[in-house]
Design a protein around this motif. Structure first.
Motif, PDB file in Angstrom:
ATOM      1  N   HIS A   7       0.098  19.722 -39.374  1.00 27.93           N
ATOM      2  CA  HIS A   7      -0.258  20.715 -38.173  1.00 27.93           C
ATOM      3  C   HIS A   7       0.373  20.441 -37.024  1.00 27.93           C
ATOM      4  CE1 HIS A   7      -2.898  23.657 -35.789  1.00 27.93           C
ATOM      5  NE2 HIS A   7      -3.272  22.705 -35.340  1.00 27.93           N
ATOM      6  N   LEU A   8       0.659  18.937 -36.718  1.00 30.52           N
ATOM      7  CA  LEU A   8       1.261  18.781 -35.614  1.00 30.52           C
ATOM      8  C   LEU A   8       2.654  19.221 -35.386  1.00 30.52           C
ATOM      9  CD1 LEU A   8       0.000  14.947 -35.677  1.00 30.52           C
ATOM     10  CD2 LEU A   8      -1.224  16.811 -34.212  1.00 30.52           C
ATOM     11  N   TRP A   9       3.290  19.759 -36.305  1.00 35.71           N
ATOM     12  CA  TRP A   9       4.452  20.346 -36.045  1.00 35.71           C
ATOM     13  C   TRP A   9       4.711  21.854 -36.233  1.00 35.71           C
ATOM     14  CZ3 TRP A   9       4.381  15.802 -39.051  1.00 35.71           C
ATOM     15  CH2 TRP A   9       4.722  16.077 -40.213  1.00 35.71           C
ATOM     16  N   SER A  10       3.433  22.318 -36.640  1.00 37.24           N
ATOM     17  CA  SER A  10       3.191  23.690 -36.612  1.00 37.24           C
ATOM     18  C   SER A  10       3.382  24.632 -35.521  1.00 37.24           C
ATOM     19  CB  SER A  10       1.969  24.118 -37.253  1.00 37.24           C
ATOM     20  OG  SER A  10       1.102  24.032 -36.270  1.00 37.24           O
ATOM     21  N   ARG A  11       3.781  25.866 -35.674  1.00 34.71           N
ATOM     22  CA  ARG A  11       4.016  26.760 -34.430  1.00 34.71           C
ATOM     23  C   ARG A  11       2.828  27.033 -33.732  1.00 34.71           C
ATOM     24  NH1 ARG A  11       7.965  30.824 -34.029  1.00 34.71           N
ATOM     25  NH2 ARG A  11       6.382  32.247 -33.331  1.00 34.71           N
ATOM     26  N   GLU A  12       1.772  26.997 -34.553  1.00 32.04           N
ATOM     27  CA  GLU A  12       0.326  27.105 -33.955  1.00 32.04           C
ATOM     28  C   GLU A  12       0.173  26.035 -32.733  1.00 32.04           C
ATOM     29  OE1 GLU A  12      -4.382  27.306 -35.004  1.00 32.04           O
ATOM     30  OE2 GLU A  12      -2.937  27.286 -36.313  1.00 32.04           O
ATOM     31  N   PHE A  13       0.504  24.971 -33.263  1.00 34.46           N
ATOM     32  CA  PHE A  13       0.032  23.684 -32.467  1.00 34.46           C
ATOM     33  C   PHE A  13       1.086  23.561 -31.483  1.00 34.46           C
ATOM     34  CE2 PHE A  13       0.516  19.105 -31.571  1.00 34.46           C
ATOM     35  CZ  PHE A  13      -0.643  18.698 -31.007  1.00 34.46           C
ATOM     36  N   LYS A  50       0.681  25.894 -28.206  1.00 33.22           N
ATOM     37  CA  LYS A  50      -0.453  25.842 -27.253  1.00 33.22           C
ATOM     38  C   LYS A  50       0.221  25.576 -26.079  1.00 33.22           C
ATOM     39  CE  LYS A  50      -3.771  24.298 -30.647  1.00 33.22           C
ATOM     40  NZ  LYS A  50      -4.776  23.276 -31.063  1.00 33.22           N
ATOM     41  N   ARG A  51      -0.340  26.135 -24.660  1.00 33.82           N
ATOM     42  CA  ARG A  51       0.131  26.026 -23.509  1.00 33.82           C
ATOM     43  C   ARG A  51      -0.182  24.315 -23.099  1.00 33.82           C
ATOM     44  NH1 ARG A  51       1.476  30.373 -20.679  1.00 33.82           N
ATOM     45  NH2 ARG A  51       1.182  29.214 -18.764  1.00 33.82           N
ATOM     46  N   SER A  52      -1.235  23.963 -23.586  1.00 36.28           N
ATOM     47  CA  SER A  52      -1.673  22.461 -23.356  1.00 36.28           C
ATOM     48  C   SER A  52      -0.647  21.640 -23.777  1.00 36.28           C
ATOM     49  CB  SER A  52      -2.984  22.201 -23.857  1.00 36.28           C
ATOM     50  OG  SER A  52      -3.116  22.266 -25.142  1.00 36.28           O
ATOM     51  N   ILE A  53      -0.054  21.894 -25.063  1.00 38.90           N
ATOM     52  CA  ILE A  53       0.992  21.047 -25.586  1.00 38.90           C
ATOM     53  C   ILE A  53       2.374  21.343 -24.828  1.00 38.90           C
ATOM     54  CG2 ILE A  53       2.532  20.564 -27.597  1.00 38.90           C
ATOM     55  CD1 ILE A  53      -0.333  19.418 -27.795  1.00 38.90           C
ATOM     56  N   LEU A  54       2.601  22.475 -24.420  1.00 40.04           N
ATOM     57  CA  LEU A  54       3.735  22.826 -23.841  1.00 40.04           C
ATOM     58  C   LEU A  54       3.957  22.196 -22.190  1.00 40.04           C
ATOM     59  CD1 LEU A  54       4.190  26.649 -24.267  1.00 40.04           C
ATOM     60  CD2 LEU A  54       5.570  24.633 -25.432  1.00 40.04           C
ATOM     61  N   TRP A  55       2.656  22.086 -21.690  1.00 36.59           N
ATOM     62  CA  TRP A  55       2.692  21.519 -20.279  1.00 36.59           C
ATOM     63  C   TRP A  55       2.680  20.035 -20.246  1.00 36.59           C
ATOM     64  CZ3 TRP A  55       3.852  23.115 -16.219  1.00 36.59           C
ATOM     65  CH2 TRP A  55       3.449  24.784 -15.519  1.00 36.59           C
ATOM     66  N   LEU A  74      14.448  19.920 -32.073  1.00 35.94           N
ATOM     67  CA  LEU A  74      14.761  20.707 -33.355  1.00 35.94           C
ATOM     68  C   LEU A  74      13.437  21.200 -33.925  1.00 35.94           C
ATOM     69  CD1 LEU A  74      16.931  18.130 -35.255  1.00 35.94           C
ATOM     70  CD2 LEU A  74      17.635  20.375 -34.217  1.00 35.94           C
ATOM     71  N   LEU A  75      12.259  20.381 -33.384  1.00 36.43           N
ATOM     72  CA  LEU A  75      11.049  21.072 -33.792  1.00 36.43           C
ATOM     73  C   LEU A  75      10.854  22.487 -32.854  1.00 36.43           C
ATOM     74  CD1 LEU A  75       8.670  17.810 -33.579  1.00 36.43           C
ATOM     75  CD2 LEU A  75       9.306  19.518 -35.489  1.00 36.43           C
ATOM     76  N   PHE A  76      11.297  22.427 -31.649  1.00 32.66           N
ATOM     77  CA  PHE A  76      10.953  23.597 -31.073  1.00 32.66           C
ATOM     78  C   PHE A  76      11.953  24.736 -31.169  1.00 32.66           C
ATOM     79  CE2 PHE A  76       7.876  20.938 -28.833  1.00 32.66           C
ATOM     80  CZ  PHE A  76       6.941  21.871 -28.169  1.00 32.66           C
ATOM     81  N   VAL A  77      12.625  24.590 -31.835  1.00 32.14           N
ATOM     82  CA  VAL A  77      13.897  25.725 -32.266  1.00 32.14           C
ATOM     83  C   VAL A  77      12.792  26.949 -32.750  1.00 32.14           C
ATOM     84  CG1 VAL A  77      15.543  26.530 -33.973  1.00 32.14           C
ATOM     85  CG2 VAL A  77      15.838  24.404 -32.780  1.00 32.14           C
TER      86      VAL A  77
END
Length: 210
Positions: free
Chosen positions: A5-11, A14-19, A136-139
């Motif tokens: 789940h830690l490298w899923s699109r959903e996770f 999240k704006r908190s993760i992006l920030w 590569l994860l954020f692709v």
């Protein structure tokens, strides 16, 4: 919660993760420019001022990634801005993968020839590995297409050419200067490989694009 789940699109979306990632990368970018400060000053003193932009490779890559994250947080609405977003995202992926892998490879190549690694080297290994992995994860969240990759690949090849034509490549472990031609060849090949990886992950990393 599974670890996947830690490298899923959903996770990741999240704006908190992006920030959080934006702040971490912004701090790393600032530290990177400070790290390159001596070489940038040396380039100004002994070269041409326009060459300075090609000196701090890794922090500039993380700067592109910071911009890509901001564009995910605040998506552009105009066509021209959306095309700019694609360019920045592609640039972030190509340069982050290229310089992330390059730095780690150079550090261990120097060690293989007798360089003694300090704690700073291990810190650089960890941070540069993270650069390549996160790009590569954020692709899967990025919007660029293969046409947007041509500019970033061309820019990175230009950077390589300036680096090894004018000698403004990142300072190497002393043991590697005898192998400079091999380092140069590796650098060019890594640029092309990073561009190919950016295309592969764009094409196959997100089922919605198929």
């Amino acid at each position: 919660m599974s670890i996947s789940h830690l490298w899923s699109r959903e996770f990741l979306s999240k704006r908190s993760i992006l920030w959080l990632l934006f702040i971490c990368n912004a701090l790393g970018t600032i530290y990177g420019y400070i790290w390159y400060g001596g070489q940038m000053v040396d380039t100004v003193n002994h070269g041409y001022i326009w060459q300075v932009i090609f000196v701090p490779d890794s922090p500039t890559a993380s700067l592109f990634f910071c911009l890509a994250l901001l564009l995910l947080l605040y998506p552009p609405k105009r066509l021209g801005s959306a095309l700019f977003q694609q360019f920045i995202e592609a640039l972030a992926v190509v340069t982050s993968v290229k310089y992330g892998v390059w730095a780690v490879a150079i550090i261990f190549a120097g060690q293989a020839q007798g360089d003694v690694l300090a704690w700073q080297d291990w810190m650089l290994v960890a941070s540069h590995t993270a650069m390549a992995v996160e790009a590569l994860l954020f692709v899967r969240l990025f919007h660029y297409r293969w046409t947007a990759l041509t500019g970033p690949i061309a820019w990175t090849l230009l950077n390589d050419t300036v680096d090894y034509t004018y000698g403004v490549f990142p300072w190497l472990p002393g043991e590697l200067y005898d192998d400079l031609s091999a380092v140069e060849l590796f650098t060019y090949l890594l640029t092309l490989s990073s561009g190919f990886a950016a295309w592969i992950f764009m094409r196959y990393g997100n089922s919605k694009r198929l």
